[in-house]
Write a protein that holds these residues in place. Structure first.
Motif, mmCIF file in Angstrom:
data_model
loop_
_atom_site.group_PDB
_atom_site.id
_atom_site.type_symbol
_atom_site.label_atom_id
_atom_site.label_comp_id
_atom_site.label_asym_id
_atom_site.label_seq_id
_atom_site.Cartn_x
_atom_site.Cartn_y
_atom_site.Cartn_z
ATOM 1 N N THR A 25 0.855 -1.181 0.000
ATOM 2 C CA THR A 25 0.000 0.000 0.000
ATOM 3 C C THR A 25 0.900 1.243 0.000
ATOM 4 O O THR A 25 2.110 1.146 0.246
ATOM 5 C CB THR A 25 -0.900 0.040 1.249
ATOM 6 O OG1 THR A 25 -0.073 0.210 2.404
ATOM 7 C CG2 THR A 25 -1.741 -1.217 1.374
ATOM 8 N N THR A 26 0.307 2.402 -0.231
ATOM 9 C CA THR A 26 1.104 3.632 -0.222
ATOM 10 C C THR A 26 1.680 3.904 1.167
ATOM 11 O O THR A 26 2.799 4.393 1.281
ATOM 12 C CB THR A 26 0.280 4.841 -0.697
ATOM 13 O OG1 THR A 26 -0.910 4.936 0.078
ATOM 14 C CG2 THR A 26 -0.074 4.723 -2.159
ATOM 15 N N VAL A 27 0.951 3.551 2.209
ATOM 16 C CA VAL A 27 1.456 3.724 3.585
ATOM 17 C C VAL A 27 2.636 2.786 3.821
ATOM 18 O O VAL A 27 3.636 3.181 4.433
ATOM 19 C CB VAL A 27 0.333 3.493 4.621
ATOM 20 C CG1 VAL A 27 0.887 3.510 6.032
ATOM 21 C CG2 VAL A 27 -0.759 4.540 4.460
ATOM 22 N N GLN A 28 2.560 1.575 3.326
ATOM 23 C CA GLN A 28 3.667 0.633 3.473
ATOM 24 C C GLN A 28 4.908 1.118 2.716
ATOM 25 O O GLN A 28 6.032 0.956 3.184
ATOM 26 C CB GLN A 28 3.260 -0.762 2.990
ATOM 27 C CG GLN A 28 2.268 -1.447 3.902
ATOM 28 C CD GLN A 28 1.730 -2.737 3.310
ATOM 29 O OE1 GLN A 28 1.519 -2.846 2.104
ATOM 30 N NE2 GLN A 28 1.478 -3.719 4.175
ATOM 31 N N VAL A 29 4.706 1.714 1.550
ATOM 32 C CA VAL A 29 5.832 2.274 0.786
ATOM 33 C C VAL A 29 6.454 3.432 1.560
ATOM 34 O O VAL A 29 7.676 3.553 1.655
ATOM 35 C CB VAL A 29 5.389 2.716 -0.624
ATOM 36 C CG1 VAL A 29 6.509 3.463 -1.339
ATOM 37 C CG2 VAL A 29 4.943 1.514 -1.445
ATOM 38 N N LYS A 30 5.605 4.283 2.146
ATOM 39 C CA LYS A 30 6.116 5.397 2.959
ATOM 40 C C LYS A 30 6.943 4.863 4.125
ATOM 41 O O LYS A 30 8.047 5.349 4.385
ATOM 42 C CB LYS A 30 4.958 6.256 3.480
ATOM 43 C CG LYS A 30 5.405 7.447 4.293
ATOM 44 C CD LYS A 30 4.219 8.226 4.839
ATOM 45 C CE LYS A 30 3.815 7.636 6.154
ATOM 46 N NZ LYS A 30 3.020 8.517 6.990
ATOM 47 N N ASP A 31 6.442 3.841 4.798
ATOM 48 C CA ASP A 31 7.173 3.225 5.908
ATOM 49 C C ASP A 31 8.484 2.606 5.427
ATOM 50 O O ASP A 31 9.508 2.699 6.101
ATOM 51 C CB ASP A 31 6.317 2.181 6.603
ATOM 52 C CG ASP A 31 5.131 2.781 7.344
ATOM 53 O OD1 ASP A 31 5.147 4.008 7.609
ATOM 54 O OD2 ASP A 31 4.192 2.030 7.648
ATOM 55 N N GLU A 39 12.282 11.902 7.654
ATOM 56 C CA GLU A 39 11.226 12.921 7.659
ATOM 57 C C GLU A 39 9.920 12.403 7.064
ATOM 58 O O GLU A 39 8.872 13.044 7.196
ATOM 59 C CB GLU A 39 11.690 14.209 6.962
ATOM 60 C CG GLU A 39 12.154 14.046 5.545
ATOM 61 C CD GLU A 39 13.651 13.806 5.388
ATOM 62 O OE1 GLU A 39 14.209 14.311 4.410
ATOM 63 O OE2 GLU A 39 14.254 13.110 6.216
ATOM 64 N N LEU A 40 9.938 11.244 6.431
ATOM 65 C CA LEU A 40 8.712 10.642 5.896
ATOM 66 C C LEU A 40 7.799 10.072 6.974
ATOM 67 O O LEU A 40 6.621 9.834 6.725
ATOM 68 C CB LEU A 40 9.051 9.517 4.915
ATOM 69 C CG LEU A 40 9.529 9.926 3.533
ATOM 70 C CD1 LEU A 40 9.870 8.700 2.716
ATOM 71 C CD2 LEU A 40 8.476 10.748 2.823
ATOM 72 N N VAL A 41 8.326 9.867 8.173
ATOM 73 C CA VAL A 41 7.540 9.254 9.247
ATOM 74 C C VAL A 41 6.215 9.991 9.449
ATOM 75 O O VAL A 41 5.165 9.376 9.600
ATOM 76 C CB VAL A 41 8.348 9.189 10.559
ATOM 77 C CG1 VAL A 41 7.478 8.759 11.721
ATOM 78 C CG2 VAL A 41 9.533 8.251 10.401
ATOM 79 N N VAL A 56 2.044 9.414 -6.517
ATOM 80 C CA VAL A 56 1.888 9.490 -5.069
ATOM 81 C C VAL A 56 2.971 10.431 -4.554
ATOM 82 O O VAL A 56 4.149 10.211 -4.798
ATOM 83 C CB VAL A 56 2.032 8.102 -4.409
ATOM 84 C CG1 VAL A 56 1.867 8.196 -2.906
ATOM 85 C CG2 VAL A 56 1.034 7.125 -5.000
ATOM 86 N N THR A 57 2.551 11.485 -3.868
ATOM 87 C CA THR A 57 3.499 12.478 -3.357
ATOM 88 C C THR A 57 3.508 12.432 -1.840
ATOM 89 O O THR A 57 2.456 12.451 -1.202
ATOM 90 C CB THR A 57 3.112 13.896 -3.830
ATOM 91 O OG1 THR A 57 3.011 13.881 -5.264
ATOM 92 C CG2 THR A 57 4.139 14.917 -3.403
ATOM 93 N N PHE A 58 4.720 12.351 -1.287
ATOM 94 C CA PHE A 58 4.909 12.409 0.156
ATOM 95 C C PHE A 58 5.299 13.841 0.498
ATOM 96 O O PHE A 58 6.302 14.341 0.009
ATOM 97 C CB PHE A 58 6.009 11.449 0.612
ATOM 98 C CG PHE A 58 5.737 10.006 0.272
ATOM 99 C CD1 PHE A 58 4.575 9.390 0.696
ATOM 100 C CD2 PHE A 58 6.648 9.270 -0.450
ATOM 101 C CE1 PHE A 58 4.329 8.055 0.395
ATOM 102 C CE2 PHE A 58 6.413 7.941 -0.747
ATOM 103 C CZ PHE A 58 5.254 7.330 -0.330
ATOM 104 N N GLN A 59 4.482 14.503 1.333
ATOM 105 C CA GLN A 59 4.737 15.897 1.699
ATOM 106 C C GLN A 59 4.955 15.998 3.194
ATOM 107 O O GLN A 59 4.110 15.558 3.981
ATOM 108 C CB GLN A 59 3.560 16.777 1.295
ATOM 109 C CG GLN A 59 3.334 16.795 -0.192
ATOM 110 C CD GLN A 59 2.074 17.557 -0.555
ATOM 111 O OE1 GLN A 59 1.098 17.541 0.167
ATOM 112 N NE2 GLN A 59 2.109 18.222 -1.697
ATOM 113 N N THR A 60 6.090 16.585 3.555
ATOM 114 C CA THR A 60 6.366 16.776 4.972
ATOM 115 C C THR A 60 5.696 18.057 5.447
ATOM 116 O O THR A 60 5.526 19.005 4.669
ATOM 117 C CB THR A 60 7.884 16.860 5.245
ATOM 118 O OG1 THR A 60 8.437 17.894 4.451
ATOM 119 C CG2 THR A 60 8.563 15.549 4.917
ATOM 120 N N ALA A 61 5.293 18.063 6.684
ATOM 121 C CA ALA A 61 4.638 19.235 7.266
ATOM 122 C C ALA A 61 5.694 20.302 7.559
ATOM 123 O O ALA A 61 6.768 19.993 8.088
ATOM 124 C CB ALA A 61 3.910 18.855 8.545
#
Length: 66
Positions: A25-31, A39-41, A56-61
């Motif tokens: 899943t996208t969450v599993q890829v992020k992990d 910083e992806l955590v 799929v874009t990972f954006q840090t706060a």
């Protein structure tokens, strides 16, 4: 009926990250990538579909602690 395979592209900052496993899943890829990019955590996930590609874009706060 025509079945089309969707390709996934993962973006983080100015980088394109390879899809480690289509079954993840996208969450599993992020992990998975958070080991290399801590910083992806706490990153947010956005998805955009164009044609046969899901980006799929990972954006840090952005902000301050405290």
């Amino acid at each position: 009926m025509k079945v089309t395979k969707l390709n996934r592209v993962f973006k983080f900052k100015d980088q394109t990250l390879e899809d480690p496993n289509i079954k993840m899943t996208t969450v599993q890829v992020k992990d998975f990538y958070s080991n290399e990019y801590p910083e992806l955590v706490n990153a947010n996930i956005t998805e955009k579909t164009e044609g046969d590609t899901i980006t799929v874009t990972f954006q840090t706060a952005v902000g301050k602690k405290g």
